[in-house]
Scaffold this motif. Structure first.
Motif, PDB file in Angstrom:
ATOM      1  N   VAL A 173       0.856  -1.183   0.000  1.00 23.30           N
ATOM      2  CA  VAL A 173       0.000   0.000   0.000  1.00 23.30           C
ATOM      3  C   VAL A 173       0.898   1.241   0.000  1.00 23.30           C
ATOM      4  CG1 VAL A 173      -1.810   1.241   1.230  1.00 23.30           C
ATOM      5  CG2 VAL A 173      -1.741  -1.248   1.299  1.00 23.30           C
ATOM      6  N   PRO A 174       0.815   2.082  -1.034  1.00 22.79           N
ATOM      7  CA  PRO A 174       1.650   3.284  -1.045  1.00 22.79           C
ATOM      8  C   PRO A 174       1.175   4.293  -0.005  1.00 22.79           C
ATOM      9  CG  PRO A 174       0.210   3.238  -2.962  1.00 22.79           C
ATOM     10  CD  PRO A 174       0.018   1.947  -2.244  1.00 22.79           C
ATOM     11  N   GLU A 175       2.119   5.102   0.497  1.00 19.91           N
ATOM     12  CA  GLU A 175       1.775   6.115   1.495  1.00 19.91           C
ATOM     13  C   GLU A 175       0.941   7.241   0.889  1.00 19.91           C
ATOM     14  OE1 GLU A 175       2.228   6.227   4.768  1.00 19.91           O
ATOM     15  OE2 GLU A 175       3.157   4.255   4.747  1.00 19.91           O
ATOM     16  N   GLN A 176       1.354   7.711  -0.264  1.00 20.33           N
ATOM     17  CA  GLN A 176       0.652   8.809  -0.923  1.00 20.33           C
ATOM     18  C   GLN A 176       0.008   8.296  -2.203  1.00 20.33           C
ATOM     19  OE1 GLN A 176       0.243  11.877   0.237  1.00 20.33           O
ATOM     20  NE2 GLN A 176       1.432  11.384   2.063  1.00 20.33           N
ATOM     21  N   VAL A 177      -1.268   8.595  -2.361  1.00 21.89           N
ATOM     22  CA  VAL A 177      -1.994   8.194  -3.554  1.00 21.89           C
ATOM     23  C   VAL A 177      -2.523   9.451  -4.213  1.00 21.89           C
ATOM     24  CG1 VAL A 177      -3.928   6.865  -4.462  1.00 21.89           C
ATOM     25  CG2 VAL A 177      -2.639   6.011  -2.508  1.00 21.89           C
ATOM     26  N   GLU A 178      -2.213   9.604  -5.477  1.00 22.66           N
ATOM     27  CA  GLU A 178      -2.697  10.762  -6.220  1.00 22.66           C
ATOM     28  C   GLU A 178      -4.202  10.650  -6.433  1.00 22.66           C
ATOM     29  OE1 GLU A 178      -0.938  13.382  -7.573  1.00 22.66           O
ATOM     30  OE2 GLU A 178       0.866  12.701  -6.567  1.00 22.66           O
ATOM     31  N   ALA A 179      -4.894  11.760  -6.278  1.00 17.44           N
ATOM     32  CA  ALA A 179      -6.330  11.774  -6.547  1.00 17.44           C
ATOM     33  C   ALA A 179      -6.538  11.665  -8.055  1.00 17.44           C
ATOM     34  CB  ALA A 179      -6.954  13.053  -6.026  1.00 17.44           C
TER      35      ALA A 179
END
Length: 96
Positions: free
Chosen positions: A72-78
């Motif tokens: 699971v990545p920490e930051q996910v682009e909207a």
């Protein structure tokens, strides 16, 4: 610090394994301690064998989730707005 982490307990394979394992334990206990009605099943203790099979499949799910964890990545682009989706659209800033 890492950019991602594993899903862990929230991995759907672990939830499925827990449910299959629980049902497997219940059926195995029913097969060992209860009346297995051999005349209905052709002489086979269906609860015992089904419970053992469910516990084996649950073990496979646990091993699968440990060998190939979901990252699971920490930051996910909207995501950008898609005009075909049936949700409210975000207002885009005017182009200058």
């Amino acid at each position: 610090m890492s950019d991602s982490h594993v899903a862990g307990a929230f991995d759907i394979r672990n939830v499925i394994a827990a449910l299959l394992g629980l049902y497997g334990v219940i059926l195995t206990l029913a097969g060992l301690l209860g009346d297995h009605a051999p005349e209905k099943t052709g002489g086979v203790n269906a609860n015992l064998w089904t419970g053992l099979g469910l516990m084996a499949v649950a073990a496979c799910f646990v091993v699968w989730s440990r060998v190939r964890p979901i990252i699971v990545p920490e930051q996910v682009e909207a995501p950008d707005d898609d005009p075909t989706r049936p949700a409210p659209q975000r207002k885009r800033p005017p182009v200058t």
